[in-house]
Design a protein around this motif. Structure first.
Motif, mmCIF file in Angstrom:
data_model
loop_
_atom_site.group_PDB
_atom_site.id
_atom_site.type_symbol
_atom_site.label_atom_id
_atom_site.label_comp_id
_atom_site.label_asym_id
_atom_site.label_seq_id
_atom_site.Cartn_x
_atom_site.Cartn_y
_atom_site.Cartn_z
ATOM 1 N N MET A 1 34.502 28.862 41.954
ATOM 2 C CA MET A 1 34.260 30.301 42.323
ATOM 3 C C MET A 1 35.595 30.948 42.360
ATOM 4 N N SER A 2 35.537 32.424 41.795
ATOM 5 C CA SER A 2 36.722 33.083 41.494
ATOM 6 C C SER A 2 37.416 33.492 42.744
ATOM 7 N N SER A 3 38.861 33.519 42.821
ATOM 8 C CA SER A 3 39.612 33.926 43.699
ATOM 9 C C SER A 3 39.797 35.321 44.000
ATOM 10 N N VAL A 4 39.255 36.045 43.001
ATOM 11 C CA VAL A 4 39.233 37.625 42.923
ATOM 12 C C VAL A 4 37.896 38.254 43.153
ATOM 13 N N ARG A 5 37.823 39.032 44.191
ATOM 14 C CA ARG A 5 36.398 39.702 44.567
ATOM 15 C C ARG A 5 36.384 41.196 44.627
ATOM 16 N N PRO A 6 36.066 41.588 43.221
ATOM 17 C CA PRO A 6 36.061 43.032 43.238
ATOM 18 C C PRO A 6 35.081 43.466 44.021
ATOM 19 N N PRO A 7 35.000 44.865 44.312
ATOM 20 C CA PRO A 7 36.280 45.829 44.255
ATOM 21 C C PRO A 7 37.400 45.656 44.745
#
Length: 149
Positions: A1-7
């Motif tokens: 799972m990506s470690s970046v969570r937009p917004p």
């Protein structure tokens, strides 16, 4: 799972509302692992009088929560925002193993890291016993339901 969570912060009115809705949607899945992934690995929580540190403890906490708070359904509404912080008010309803329905409501203060993961969560929550006919929150928010703007 990506470690970046937009917004990502800094938040605007539009992105703060989107972040709040994303949190509501995730919590309504009642999936502790999915929800925990929105927090930094070393996230710090205060939930009522309980202090929780890190994703593993968050996941354990949420597992216990949803084993006892049956038929949990949540609404979160943006209260305020600035920079990398968001304040929300919320209401959720659930029933206990004896069939008593509860309405829990309160406020949360959130602080995010630059990747949009929540690094800190402060929650103040009150519980009120309700009769089943007093319920107002049923499952995830339908598209036609206002979002507290």
């Amino acid at each position: 799972m990506s470690s970046v969570r937009p917004p990502l912060p800094p938040f605007t009115l539009e992105t703060a509302r989107a972040k709040v809705q994303a949190a509501e949607d995730a919590w309504n899945t009642r999936d502790p692992r999915r929800v925990a992934q929105a927090y930094t690995p070393d996230s710090v929580w205060r939930n009522r009088a309980q202090f929780i540190n890190g994703r593993a403890e968050i996941e354990e906490f949420l597992t216990r929560k949803w084993e006892t708070e049956l038929d949990y359904a949540l609404r979160k509404d943006l209260w305020s925002f600035t920079g990398n912080r968001i304040a929300v008010r919320f209401t959720y309803e659930w029933r206990d193993a004896d069939g008593q329905w509860w309405r829990s409501h309160g406020n949360e203060l959130w602080e995010f890291d630059p990747d949009g993961l929540m690094a800190r969560r402060e929650a103040s929550i009150n519980d009120l016993p309700i009769d089943p006919q007093e319920r107002t929150v049923f499952g995830p928010r339908p598209a036609a339901e206002p979002d507290g703007r």
